[in-house]
Design a protein around this motif. Structure first.
Motif, mmCIF file in Angstrom:
data_model
loop_
_atom_site.group_PDB
_atom_site.id
_atom_site.type_symbol
_atom_site.label_atom_id
_atom_site.label_comp_id
_atom_site.label_asym_id
_atom_site.label_seq_id
_atom_site.Cartn_x
_atom_site.Cartn_y
_atom_site.Cartn_z
ATOM 1 N N LYS A 272 -2.159 12.455 -3.543
ATOM 2 C CA LYS A 272 -2.010 11.140 -2.908
ATOM 3 C C LYS A 272 -2.789 10.049 -3.653
ATOM 4 O O LYS A 272 -2.735 8.885 -3.267
ATOM 5 N N LEU A 273 -3.504 10.451 -4.686
ATOM 6 C CA LEU A 273 -4.248 9.477 -5.473
ATOM 7 C C LEU A 273 -3.275 8.622 -6.275
ATOM 8 O O LEU A 273 -2.493 9.143 -7.073
ATOM 9 N N GLN A 274 -3.312 7.301 -6.059
ATOM 10 C CA GLN A 274 -2.390 6.390 -6.709
ATOM 11 C C GLN A 274 -3.125 5.145 -7.190
ATOM 12 O O GLN A 274 -4.254 4.877 -6.783
ATOM 13 N N CYS A 275 -2.446 4.386 -8.054
ATOM 14 C CA CYS A 275 -2.975 3.099 -8.504
ATOM 15 C C CYS A 275 -1.793 2.206 -8.855
ATOM 16 O O CYS A 275 -1.228 2.312 -9.947
ATOM 17 N N GLU A 276 -1.398 1.355 -7.922
ATOM 18 C CA GLU A 276 -0.252 0.478 -8.138
ATOM 19 C C GLU A 276 -0.503 -0.491 -9.280
ATOM 20 O O GLU A 276 0.407 -0.844 -10.023
ATOM 21 N N GLN A 277 -1.741 -0.916 -9.426
ATOM 22 C CA GLN A 277 -2.086 -1.890 -10.456
ATOM 23 C C GLN A 277 -2.042 -1.304 -11.854
ATOM 24 O O GLN A 277 -1.630 -1.972 -12.802
ATOM 25 N N CYS A 278 -2.474 -0.035 -11.992
ATOM 26 C CA CYS A 278 -2.670 0.488 -13.348
ATOM 27 C C CYS A 278 -1.551 1.417 -13.801
ATOM 28 O O CYS A 278 -0.776 1.062 -14.679
ATOM 29 N N ASP A 279 -1.431 2.598 -13.230
ATOM 30 C CA ASP A 279 -0.511 3.613 -13.734
ATOM 31 C C ASP A 279 0.334 4.149 -12.590
ATOM 32 O O ASP A 279 -0.157 4.861 -11.717
ATOM 33 N N LYS A 280 1.616 3.821 -12.598
ATOM 34 C CA LYS A 280 2.516 4.216 -11.515
ATOM 35 C C LYS A 280 2.913 5.683 -11.587
ATOM 36 O O LYS A 280 3.637 6.173 -10.708
ATOM 37 N N SER A 281 2.462 6.415 -12.600
ATOM 38 C CA SER A 281 2.807 7.829 -12.698
ATOM 39 C C SER A 281 1.720 8.735 -12.125
ATOM 40 O O SER A 281 1.800 9.954 -12.243
ATOM 41 N N LEU A 282 0.696 8.151 -11.504
ATOM 42 C CA LEU A 282 -0.296 8.945 -10.793
ATOM 43 C C LEU A 282 0.275 9.382 -9.446
ATOM 44 O O LEU A 282 0.955 8.615 -8.772
ATOM 45 N N GLY A 283 0.002 10.626 -9.050
ATOM 46 C CA GLY A 283 0.379 11.068 -7.710
ATOM 47 C C GLY A 283 1.607 11.942 -7.649
ATOM 48 O O GLY A 283 2.215 12.299 -8.667
ATOM 49 N N ALA A 284 1.985 12.288 -6.406
ATOM 50 C CA ALA A 284 3.054 13.257 -6.141
ATOM 51 C C ALA A 284 4.390 12.808 -6.713
ATOM 52 O O ALA A 284 4.723 11.629 -6.725
ATOM 53 N N GLY A 285 5.157 13.788 -7.198
ATOM 54 C CA GLY A 285 6.501 13.536 -7.671
ATOM 55 C C GLY A 285 6.589 12.914 -9.047
ATOM 56 O O GLY A 285 7.675 12.533 -9.487
ATOM 57 N N LYS A 286 5.484 12.824 -9.757
ATOM 58 C CA LYS A 286 5.474 12.159 -11.056
ATOM 59 C C LYS A 286 5.308 13.191 -12.175
ATOM 60 O O LYS A 286 4.798 14.288 -11.964
ATOM 61 N N GLY A 287 5.721 12.810 -13.382
ATOM 62 C CA GLY A 287 5.613 13.709 -14.530
ATOM 63 C C GLY A 287 5.251 12.943 -15.782
ATOM 64 O O GLY A 287 4.407 12.048 -15.753
ATOM 65 N N PHE A 288 5.907 13.270 -16.901
ATOM 66 C CA PHE A 288 5.682 12.506 -18.123
ATOM 67 C C PHE A 288 6.096 11.055 -17.901
ATOM 68 O O PHE A 288 7.083 10.768 -17.218
ATOM 69 N N PHE A 289 5.345 10.141 -18.506
ATOM 70 C CA PHE A 289 5.565 8.718 -18.238
ATOM 71 C C PHE A 289 5.413 7.923 -19.522
ATOM 72 O O PHE A 289 4.406 8.057 -20.231
ATOM 73 N N ASP B 157 -3.779 -2.236 3.810
ATOM 74 C CA ASP B 157 -3.037 -3.442 4.165
ATOM 75 C C ASP B 157 -2.519 -3.291 5.591
ATOM 76 O O ASP B 157 -2.842 -2.312 6.276
ATOM 77 N N ALA B 158 -1.707 -4.241 6.054
ATOM 78 C CA ALA B 158 -1.274 -4.238 7.454
ATOM 79 C C ALA B 158 -0.373 -3.056 7.795
ATOM 80 O O ALA B 158 -0.315 -2.631 8.949
ATOM 81 N N LEU B 159 0.342 -2.528 6.811
ATOM 82 C CA LEU B 159 1.206 -1.375 7.055
ATOM 83 C C LEU B 159 0.450 -0.051 6.960
ATOM 84 O O LEU B 159 0.923 0.971 7.464
ATOM 85 N N LYS B 160 -0.715 -0.073 6.319
ATOM 86 C CA LYS B 160 -1.552 1.119 6.218
ATOM 87 C C LYS B 160 -3.016 0.680 6.287
ATOM 88 O O LYS B 160 -3.719 0.628 5.284
ATOM 89 N N PRO B 161 -3.504 0.373 7.520
ATOM 90 C CA PRO B 161 -4.851 -0.187 7.675
ATOM 91 C C PRO B 161 -5.985 0.823 7.528
ATOM 92 O O PRO B 161 -7.157 0.426 7.488
ATOM 93 N N VAL B 162 -5.674 2.108 7.466
ATOM 94 C CA VAL B 162 -6.692 3.140 7.241
ATOM 95 C C VAL B 162 -6.200 4.012 6.087
ATOM 96 O O VAL B 162 -5.247 4.775 6.246
ATOM 97 N N ASN B 163 -6.856 3.914 4.935
ATOM 98 C CA ASN B 163 -6.331 4.637 3.773
ATOM 99 C C ASN B 163 -7.415 4.811 2.713
ATOM 100 O O ASN B 163 -7.617 3.944 1.867
ATOM 101 N N GLN B 164 -8.120 5.932 2.765
ATOM 102 C CA GLN B 164 -9.091 6.292 1.733
ATOM 103 C C GLN B 164 -8.602 7.553 1.037
ATOM 104 O O GLN B 164 -8.238 8.534 1.692
#
Length: 395
Positions: A54-71, A374-381
């Motif tokens: 579940k570790l992600q980073c929208e700003q940096c690398d969209k290939s982090l996290g579930a369902g991702k592979g070579f990018f 954010d408002a759609l996910k107000p608790v997310n660590q």
């Protein structure tokens, strides 16, 4: 002619004089022979030894996290050169940009600008077009030169994709410009030549985005690379910007305000790796940030930065540069939904291996602790570790 019209006419002529001088210069009969072609490609894989998908980073690398592979992180091509004795042009495109979650890559424009020199030594110049905003050393440092796979959240959250559309004045004496060039060409991880002093006006919403309010951003930067008696170079910088930013809101956000103050100031210290190096930046300011307690976006203070230590082992055909980087950021990200709130504490331990000038391999172990709400996910660590690999080809 009325007095006001006379003032406007003479003011316009005075502004255009430097440009008229430029275009009056005799151009080369084969100016296209001076245009160079180059670029680089980066291929990544981020899932080795992963502890939390579940570790992600929208700003940096969209290939982090579930369902991702070579990018394919970047596939850059650039054209640059002097088309006139006093005009330099630069175009850069990226073919690794994906449409949404698709791997169908599209061609996108990264840079499109020209520098007009106001003197024969090219110490004074005006940059017009889409280019990097002179805020933050790591922001201006090319991804092909940077050690860490992604820029730090603290300063990179200041400018979307590091670029915007505007006009910037740069000044640097010839000796400083030569020093900037050497720091990049020699493999010491320089940021490039963005002047010893820079001042600019830009839209503020990010590259390829229409200005959504009537407020331009203003930015200023002062930097100097000191050269010591032992040939060690230490660069110090201070930079700041101010403007208004229009944010995207979700339906769950109880706030209806979209236009917010956006201002920051940052300091930079770089000790270039000869062979031991150190790099650190820190910024403070204020901007929009989602508050999960009130379920509203509010104007809040922000702070954060990073510190990095590196060591250069250089051989005849190979070089190795191990590094350690820690970053911290507490603030909002204005270009994400609701100006998403972030608390980031990341540690990166890695090494870069270069073979000649054309092949690079980076292995990096990331230890991450990220809270992004954010408002759609107000608790997310999300806490997790992963081993990341990147191959880079330069051409």
């Amino acid at each position: 002619m009325k007095n006001l019209e006379k003032v406007v006419l003479w003011t316009t002529l005075l502004v255009l004089c430097p440009f008229l001088t430029v275009f009056s210069q005799e151009a080369s009969t084969k100016w296209y022979d001076k245009i160079g072609f180059g670029g680089y490609t980066q291929l990544r894989y981020n899932r080795l030894l992963e502890t939390n998908d579940k570790l992600q980073c929208e700003q940096c690398d969209k290939s982090l996290g579930a369902g991702k592979g070579f990018f394919l992180r970047r596939a850059r091509v650039k054209f640059a050169g002097d088309v006139n004795p006093k005009m330099y042009a630069y175009l850069q495109f990226d073919m690794a940009t994906s449409a949404g979650n698709s791997l169908q890559h599209i061609l996108s424009l990264k840079d499109a600008y020209f520098d007009v020199s106001l003197d024969n030594q090219k110490e004074y110049r005006i940059r017009i077009g889409q280019s990097k905003v002179p805020y933050g050393f790591e922001n201006m440092q090319s991804s092909s030169n940077r050690l860490a796979l992604d820029r730090n959240d603290a300063l990179n959250s200041a400018v979307k994709d590091e670029r915007d559309l505007g006009v910037t004045f740069y000044y640097a004496p010839t000796v400083v410009r030569e020093r900037f060039k050497m720091l990049t060409k020699s493999g010491l991880k320089g940021s490039g030549d963005y002047g010893m002093f820079g001042f600019g006006l830009y839209n503020g919403q990010g590259p390829g985005r229409i200005e959504q309010n009537d407020n331009l951003h203003a930015v200023a930067r002062l930097t100097y690379p000191f050269e010591l008696e032992n040939n060690q170079i230490i660069e110090t910088s201070i930079q700041a910007y101010k403007g208004k930013y229009s944010i995207p809101l979700s339906e769950a956000n109880l706030s209806t305000q979209t236009l917010w103050d956006d201002e920051r100031i940052a300091g930079t210290l770089v000790v270039y790796p000869q062979p031991l190096g150190f790099q650190a930046e820190y910024n403070v300011g204020k901007g929009p940030e989602f508050n999960p307690q009130t379920m509203k976006t509010e104007l809040q203070n922000l702070k954060g930065g990073y510190a990095q230590v590196m060591y250069l082992f250089r051989g005849d055909k190979h070089s190795f540069m191990p590094f350690f980087k820690y970053q911290y950021y507490d603030g909002g990200k204005k270009f994400e939904r609701d100006a998403r709130s972030y608390l980031v504490r990341d540690t990166e331990i890695g090494v870069e291996w270069q073979v000649g000038r054309y092949f690079e391999l980076v292995a990096l172990y990331m230890i991450s602790n990220r809270t992004f709400e954010d408002a759609l996910k107000p608790v997310n660590q999300v806490i997790g570790n992963t081993l990341r690999l990147q191959v880079q080809l330069n051409y």
